[in-house]
Structure formats: C-alpha cells, structure tokens
Enzyme design. Structure first.
Site, PDB file in Angstrom:
ATOM      1  N   ARG A   1       0.967  -1.299  -0.171  1.00 42.96           N
ATOM      2  CA  ARG A   1       0.094   0.407   0.152  1.00 42.96           C
ATOM      3  C   ARG A   1       1.046   1.241   0.129  1.00 42.96           C
ATOM      4  O   ARG A   1       1.690   1.277   0.718  1.00 42.96           O
ATOM      5  CB  ARG A   1      -0.937   0.084   1.144  1.00 42.96           C
ATOM      6  CG  ARG A   1      -1.914  -1.321   1.392  1.00 42.96           C
ATOM      7  CD  ARG A   1      -2.870  -0.424   0.308  1.00 42.96           C
ATOM      8  NE  ARG A   1      -4.457  -1.109   0.341  1.00 42.96           N
ATOM      9  CZ  ARG A   1      -4.292  -2.343  -0.489  1.00 42.96           C
ATOM     10  NH1 ARG A   1      -3.216  -2.943  -0.792  1.00 42.96           N
ATOM     11  NH2 ARG A   1      -5.074  -3.208  -0.381  1.00 42.96           N
TER      12      ARG A   1
ATOM     13  N   GLU B   1      -3.115   7.872  -4.085  1.00 39.27           N
ATOM     14  CA  GLU B   1      -4.021   7.371  -5.828  1.00 39.27           C
ATOM     15  C   GLU B   1      -5.333   7.533  -5.851  1.00 39.27           C
ATOM     16  O   GLU B   1      -6.089   7.377  -5.300  1.00 39.27           O
ATOM     17  CB  GLU B   1      -4.150   4.863  -5.292  1.00 39.27           C
ATOM     18  CG  GLU B   1      -3.259   4.800  -4.517  1.00 39.27           C
ATOM     19  CD  GLU B   1      -3.100   3.575  -4.714  1.00 39.27           C
ATOM     20  OE1 GLU B   1      -4.250   3.164  -5.466  1.00 39.27           O
ATOM     21  OE2 GLU B   1      -1.726   3.038  -4.202  1.00 39.27           O
TER      22      GLU B   1
ATOM     23  N   HIS C   1      -2.120   0.669 -10.061  1.00 32.84           N
ATOM     24  CA  HIS C   1      -2.399  -0.491  -8.641  1.00 32.84           C
ATOM     25  C   HIS C   1      -3.063  -1.872  -9.204  1.00 32.84           C
ATOM     26  O   HIS C   1      -3.974  -2.414  -9.792  1.00 32.84           O
ATOM     27  CB  HIS C   1      -3.348   0.668  -7.592  1.00 32.84           C
ATOM     28  CG  HIS C   1      -3.623  -0.445  -6.135  1.00 32.84           C
ATOM     29  ND1 HIS C   1      -4.003   0.220  -5.546  1.00 32.84           N
ATOM     30  CD2 HIS C   1      -3.838  -1.651  -6.430  1.00 32.84           C
ATOM     31  CE1 HIS C   1      -3.939  -0.825  -4.461  1.00 32.84           C
ATOM     32  NE2 HIS C   1      -3.841  -1.702  -5.457  1.00 32.84           N
TER      33      HIS C   1
END
Ligand code: NAP
Ligand code: GLV
Length: 312
Positions: A224, A253, A272
């Site tokens: 993460r 993000e 991602h």
C-alpha cells in the site's frame, strides 16, 4: 454483477470514477449488504448511515479502507479475498523487480524514440537478480509466494515479519533467513514490501530506513502506498541514496500528476495492477460476491476479517 443481480436487489454505481462519497452516503441507508472496492472508504460516518447493514464485502485482500473495529462493534462481518490473488501479485512484484533491474522501460522508450543506432557492450547495463539478495518485508501469503520465486532465481532471501523469527520457521518454507528490519535493509539488493497497511506499518519505510539501504538497491512496493513515506522516497531517489523504486501503489491514489516522484527517471509508477489478471480478478469478484451473499443470508462469511462477530 450478473451473478449478484439474479440473487439480490442491487443498486450499482457504474460511473467511471471511484464512487462519490455523496452517492455512497445517499444509498447506503437502505442497504443490507455493501460490496465495495479498495477505493471506497467505509468509515464510521458510512456505518452510522447504514443502519440496516448486515455485511461489508470488499473485492480485495487488503481492508485498510474499512473501519473493521467499527463494523465489529456493530456486529457486521467484513469479507475479503485472501489467497486467490497471491500468486498473481507475487508474479507482478517479480515483474517490477526485473523491469527495474534490467531497465526494460528505459530500453523500450529508447527504441520508440528512434535512438537505437547499434549494439553496444555498455548499452543499458543493469543488475542481475540471480545471486542477488532479496529482502521481503511481510512474510504472509504474498511474501512467501515471492520467496518461492526467488528460490528459482537462486536469490538469497532475507525476511522481516512482525511475529516471525528463526525459531518459528516452518520446514515447508522456502530457504531464507529471518532478520530484523535494519539488517534486512542494509544487506538487500532488492527490497519488496508485503505488509498490510495499518497504524504500525504506515511509513514503515521512511528517511531513516532508506538511508540504511544500499545505494544500488531497488525498492518494490505492491503493498500500500502509505507504507512508504513518499517525500522521503523522493529525497532518497534524487540524492542517489537508493538506485530505483518500482511502485504499484502510491500515496495518494491516483498519484497526482505534479508529484515529484513522476519527474524521476529512477522511479517507475504503475496504477495498482498487481492482481490484475483476467483469471484472478474474476476469482476475486466471485469470492467477494459469495462473502456478500453469505452475509445477507445471515451465514458465516467464507472469508471473514473479523470472525469475532460470530462469538458474541
Ligand atoms: P497476509 O497473508 O496477511 O500477510 C501480511 C504479512 O505482513 C503477515 O505475515 C504479517 O505478519 C506481516 N506484517 C504485519 N505487520 C508487519 C510489520 N510491521 N512488519 C513486518 N511484517 C508485518 O497478507 P497478503 O495476502 O500477503 O497481502 C499483503 C498485503 O498486500 C495486503 O494487505 C494488501 O495491502 C497488499 N496487496 C496489494 C495488491 C496490489 O494489487 N498491489 C494485491 C494484493 C495484496 P504477522 O501475521 O506476524 O503480523
Ligand atoms: C489489492 O490491492 C488488494 O488488496 O487486493
């Protein structure tokens, strides 16, 4: 979605962007089940509105976007998708490592820009993976899958995990050595992150940790974004304290277009996608749907993050 449509009364956000907070707040009050993505913050405000909620199901293994303690307090089970994405995510961490080590993105751009004139003994020299030392931080499902791949590449593997040590080693584990975090950072040619995001792992890799790493080291993050302090990472990469970072995840993000990390030639950022194979995403979607349907029927979720809700 078709699977769920025939089995429940669905309200679906189908805009191209992440679900707007206002839409979620508006629709959650009638909902008995919530099927969400890692982009949806399921916090106390949402849960207070969602007074009829019986289950939250996320189509991800990571659940840092969900206030699990608040769900547990309300007796709401939370489902996630462990296991089905392990190998695909480990493949991708390895792909990032190889891309960084062998300068594949730079090489492709060089060809596309018409700069390729001739073969040269020194063109795009990179680093070998075989024989190198790999540091794996977080030795759960994905960390172990990465270690299995590393064994095939004849890499030496160092591991740091919160509750593991040499004594707790299992005979089925791939060959590796448990060390503390500073030892891992100082001795690894490649460092790959596989911890969940929680209070203890936020900025686990900051200025001090980056300083401990080899100047030639490559950092890979498929965990993460906030596990790494991105300001410190920018400093370390621009000063040459480490050689390269390959990031599948960022903080925030999507990464902002004016983020200084995007100005660096020694930083690769992808959006991602570590679990994004067709087969794996289908499995994740089905697993999340099965968790949701079990919760709606009042049955135990097949993959529950907070099983303590059944012990009350
Ligand atoms: P997992 O099996 O739960 O493994 C996580 C491991 O991290 C556990 O072994 C845990 O050890 C360890 N850990 C926790 N805190 C730590 C710390 N402070 N220092 C070192 N190790 C620590 O989870 P997983 O399935 O491998 O997934 C890991 C994470 O990867 C997910 O939570 C998610 O955020 C991320 N992920 C990202 C993608 C992507 O698309 N980029 C895809 C899948 C997963 P203990 O049990 O001893 O605490
Ligand atoms: C993806 O990031 C996941 O946690 O499944």
């Amino acid at each position: 979605m078709i699977f769920l449509q025939s089995r429940s009364d669905l309200t679906v956000w189908d805009g191209g962007q992440a679900v707007p907070r206002s839409w979620m707040l508006e629709h959650v009050s009638d909902a008995e089940g919530l099927y969400c993505l890692l982009t949806d913050s399921v916090d106390a405000e949402i849960l207070i509105k969602a007074s009829r909620l019986k289950v939250v199901s996320t189509m991800a293994v990571g659940f840092d976007n969900i206030d699990v303690a608040e769900c547990s307090k309300r007796g709401i089970p939370v489902g996630h998708t462990p296991g089905v994405l392990t190998e695909t995510t480990a493949d991708f961490a390895f792909a990032l490592m190889m891309t960084a080590a062998r300068r594949i993105v730079e090489g492709a751009a060089y060809v596309q820009n018409g700069q390729w004139q001739t073969w040269s003994p020194t063109l795009f020299l990179g680093q070998d993976l075989h024989g190198a030392t790999l540091g794996i931080i977080g030795f759960g499902r994905i960390g172990q899958a990465v270690a299995r791949r590393a064994a095939g590449f004849d890499m030496k593997v160092l591991v740091s995990g919160s509750s593991r040590n040499e004594q707790s080693k299992d005979k089925n584990e791939p060959p590796m050595k448990y060390v503390d975090l500073p030892t891992l950072l100082a001795n690894s040619d490649f460092v790959t992150l596989h911890v969940p995001l929680k209070k203890e792992t936020q900025h686990l890799i900051g200025a001090r940790e980056l300083k401990l790493m080899k100047k030639t080291a490559v950092l890979v993050n498929t965990a993460r974004g906030p596990v790494v302090n991105s300001k410190a990472l920018y400093q370390a990469l621009s000063r040459g304290d480490i050689a390269f970072a390959a990031l599948d995840v960022t903080d925030p993000e999507p990464i902002k277009l004016d983020d200084p990390l995007l100005t660096l030639s020694n930083c690769l950022v992808v959006p991602h996608i570590a679990s994004a194979s067709v087969t794996t995403r289908n499995k994740m979607a089905m697993m999340a749907a099965e968790n949701l349907l079990a919760g709606l029927k009042g049955n135990p979720l097949p993959h529950c993050v907070n099983p303590e809700v059944y012990r009350r």
